[in-house]
Design an enzyme around this catalytic site. Structure first.
Site, mmCIF file in Angstrom:
data_model
loop_
_atom_site.group_PDB
_atom_site.id
_atom_site.type_symbol
_atom_site.label_atom_id
_atom_site.label_comp_id
_atom_site.label_asym_id
_atom_site.label_seq_id
_atom_site.Cartn_x
_atom_site.Cartn_y
_atom_site.Cartn_z
ATOM 1 N N ILE A 1 69.223 46.159 34.134
ATOM 2 C CA ILE A 1 69.170 44.841 33.493
ATOM 3 C C ILE A 1 70.444 44.046 33.804
ATOM 4 O O ILE A 1 70.739 43.060 33.156
ATOM 5 C CB ILE A 1 68.998 44.996 31.962
ATOM 6 C CG1 ILE A 1 70.124 45.853 31.346
ATOM 7 C CG2 ILE A 1 67.636 45.610 31.637
ATOM 8 C CD1 ILE A 1 70.160 45.833 29.823
ATOM 9 N N HIS B 1 62.584 46.132 33.750
ATOM 10 C CA HIS B 1 63.004 46.106 32.344
ATOM 11 C C HIS B 1 63.701 44.800 31.996
ATOM 12 O O HIS B 1 64.502 44.743 31.051
ATOM 13 C CB HIS B 1 63.915 47.303 32.039
ATOM 14 C CG HIS B 1 63.207 48.623 32.117
ATOM 15 N ND1 HIS B 1 63.847 49.830 32.245
ATOM 16 C CD2 HIS B 1 61.881 48.919 32.098
ATOM 17 C CE1 HIS B 1 62.950 50.816 32.304
ATOM 18 N NE2 HIS B 1 61.760 50.288 32.224
ATOM 19 N N CYS C 1 65.925 32.405 22.241
ATOM 20 C CA CYS C 1 65.849 32.387 20.783
ATOM 21 C C CYS C 1 64.450 32.844 20.374
ATOM 22 O O CYS C 1 63.460 32.320 20.888
ATOM 23 C CB CYS C 1 66.119 30.973 20.278
ATOM 24 S SG CYS C 1 65.724 30.788 18.532
ATOM 25 N N ILE D 1 75.105 57.324 45.696
ATOM 26 C CA ILE D 1 74.200 56.442 46.414
ATOM 27 C C ILE D 1 74.931 55.349 47.214
ATOM 28 O O ILE D 1 74.452 54.917 48.261
ATOM 29 C CB ILE D 1 73.160 55.829 45.446
ATOM 30 C CG1 ILE D 1 72.029 55.185 46.236
ATOM 31 C CG2 ILE D 1 73.790 54.866 44.452
ATOM 32 C CD1 ILE D 1 70.783 54.928 45.446
HETATM 33 P P1 CNA Z 1 69.454 57.425 33.654
HETATM 34 O O1 CNA Z 1 68.407 58.162 32.911
HETATM 35 O O2 CNA Z 1 70.778 57.256 33.014
HETATM 36 O O3 CNA Z 1 69.634 58.173 35.062
HETATM 37 C C1 CNA Z 1 70.601 57.786 35.984
HETATM 38 C C2 CNA Z 1 70.609 58.813 37.109
HETATM 39 O O4 CNA Z 1 71.461 58.328 38.122
HETATM 40 C C3 CNA Z 1 71.120 60.195 36.697
HETATM 41 O O5 CNA Z 1 70.173 61.170 37.056
HETATM 42 C C4 CNA Z 1 72.422 60.374 37.489
HETATM 43 O O6 CNA Z 1 72.604 61.683 37.970
HETATM 44 C C5 CNA Z 1 72.237 59.409 38.630
HETATM 45 N N1 CNA Z 1 73.481 58.809 39.139
HETATM 46 C C6 CNA Z 1 74.529 58.340 38.425
HETATM 47 N N2 CNA Z 1 75.450 57.813 39.237
HETATM 48 C C7 CNA Z 1 74.973 57.976 40.499
HETATM 49 C C8 CNA Z 1 75.474 57.652 41.785
HETATM 50 N N3 CNA Z 1 76.665 57.057 41.956
HETATM 51 N N4 CNA Z 1 74.724 57.960 42.872
HETATM 52 C C9 CNA Z 1 73.517 58.588 42.737
HETATM 53 N N5 CNA Z 1 73.006 58.927 41.537
HETATM 54 C C10 CNA Z 1 73.719 58.611 40.432
HETATM 55 O O7 CNA Z 1 68.962 55.961 34.055
HETATM 56 P P2 CNA Z 1 67.509 55.485 34.494
HETATM 57 O O8 CNA Z 1 67.715 54.226 35.219
HETATM 58 O O9 CNA Z 1 66.732 56.556 35.117
HETATM 59 O O10 CNA Z 1 66.833 55.167 33.083
HETATM 60 C C11 CNA Z 1 66.230 53.971 32.851
HETATM 61 C C12 CNA Z 1 66.913 53.125 31.785
HETATM 62 C C13 CNA Z 1 68.401 53.053 31.930
HETATM 63 C C14 CNA Z 1 66.462 51.717 31.957
HETATM 64 O O11 CNA Z 1 65.765 51.327 30.823
HETATM 65 C C15 CNA Z 1 67.709 50.859 32.121
HETATM 66 O O12 CNA Z 1 67.572 49.603 31.534
HETATM 67 C C16 CNA Z 1 68.771 51.652 31.490
HETATM 68 N N6 CNA Z 1 70.168 51.342 31.873
HETATM 69 C C17 CNA Z 1 70.467 50.320 32.710
HETATM 70 C C18 CNA Z 1 71.780 50.061 33.045
HETATM 71 C C19 CNA Z 1 72.086 48.923 33.986
HETATM 72 O O13 CNA Z 1 71.408 47.899 33.943
HETATM 73 N N7 CNA Z 1 73.093 49.067 34.854
HETATM 74 C C20 CNA Z 1 72.803 50.862 32.539
HETATM 75 C C21 CNA Z 1 72.462 51.900 31.652
HETATM 76 C C22 CNA Z 1 71.146 52.135 31.331
#
Ligand code: CNA
Length: 241
Positions: free
Chosen positions: A103, A119, A127, A228
């Site tokens: 997001i 998402h 609002c 990544i």
């Molecule tokens: P998650 O469940 O937190 O999984 C993230 C995955 O990424 C994990 O398995 C990690 O091992 C892996 N990971 C972390 N850093 C790296 C890297 N540098 N290189 C490769 N792999 C890596 O998050 P998902 O996205 O699977 O879950 C979905 C949720 C998280 C969604 O609803 C999002 O909105 C939500 N989210 C979003 C953000 C954002 O917008 N940046 C931040 C935190 C959560």
């Protein structure tokens, strides 16, 4: 990375990237499920799942926004090598679309044009009473529950737990994935549904790039357990763009 570069070239522009929070950790935004992710922290008696749920937002807006501002908003974050490499691939005609669960808007900031935000986005807000749109500044420059001009609460256009995905987003993502010859899945634990079910629609090969193994590794043509940003930037270099 050699193998991934080869697969991308062979897919001839029909490559789709599907990613999650792990794509943005190298931009300083914590993910949810890594060892140092947001879910590893304790927030009193409430789990983070509850803190980002629709029912909590409605019942305790002040506390919801407190958590949201502290843990989910990163206005100064910049695109990293992963975002920039994907934008380069699209510009070179080698990637048709990015599907993201994030997001944070960083794919668009990096220059990607065809982005499906499954998402929603924290950068767009509205609002709940009058529908007026607000920028992320309305969130940052407020305490407790941010209020619009007419007194209604302002909320992000981001999907909370217990809510449906933005209209049409999942269908568009399924179509893109089904038409792909190569699906690159990166930085996602594949734990959140329905987003995680997208891999089932893959029309061709699947490559997984994630620091930790996922449930989909076994079915993938290639699984890379490394950061990544490095994987994608080296792959782009290998391709020569
Ligand atoms: P998650 O469940 O937190 O999984 C993230 C995955 O990424 C994990 O398995 C990690 O091992 C892996 N990971 C972390 N850093 C790296 C890297 N540098 N290189 C490769 N792999 C890596 O998050 P998902 O996205 O699977 O879950 C979905 C949720 C998280 C969604 O609803 C999002 O909105 C939500 N989210 C979003 C953000 C954002 O917008 N940046 C931040 C935190 C959560």
């Amino acid at each position: 990375m050699n193998e991934l570069a080869k697969l991308i070239k062979e897919a001839d522009g029909k490559t789709v990237f599907f990613g999650g929070a792990g794509v943005s950790t190298e931009s300083g935004i914590p993910d949810f499920r890594s060892a140092d992710g947001i879910y590893s922290e304790k927030y009193g008696r409430l789990s983070p799942e509850v803190l980002v749920s629709r029912s909590y937002f409605e019942a305790e807006p002040e506390a919801f926004f407190d958590f949201y501002r502290k843990k989910l908003l990163y206005p100064d974050a910049l695109p990293n090598d992963a975002h920039l490499s994907l934008a380069k691939l699209e510009e070179a005609g080698l990637l048709s679309c990015v599907v993201t669960q994030n997001i944070d808007g960083l794919h668009t900031a990096a220059g990607s044009k065809n982005v499906i935000e499954l998402h929603g986005s924290s950068l767009r807000n509205h609002c709940v009473r009058c529908g007026k749109k607000y920028s992320v500044d309305a969130m940052l420059n407020s305490n407790g529950g941010p209020r619009g001009e007419r007194g209604g609460i302002i909320r992000p256009d981001a999907t909370l737990h217990e809510e449906a995905l933005p209209e049409g987003a999942f269908e568009s993502a399924v179509r893109a994935v089904a038409e792909s010859r190569l699906l690159i899945v990166g930085g996602t634990s594949l734990a959140v549904y329905p987003a995680a079910s997208l891999t089932r629609y893959a029309g061709g090969k699947i490559v997984l790039i994630n620091l930790t193994p996922t449930g989909a590794d076994k079915g993938a043509d290639l699984a890379i357990h490394e950061k990544i940003g490095r994987v994608l930037s080296e792959t782009v270099r290998e391709i020569g763009i």
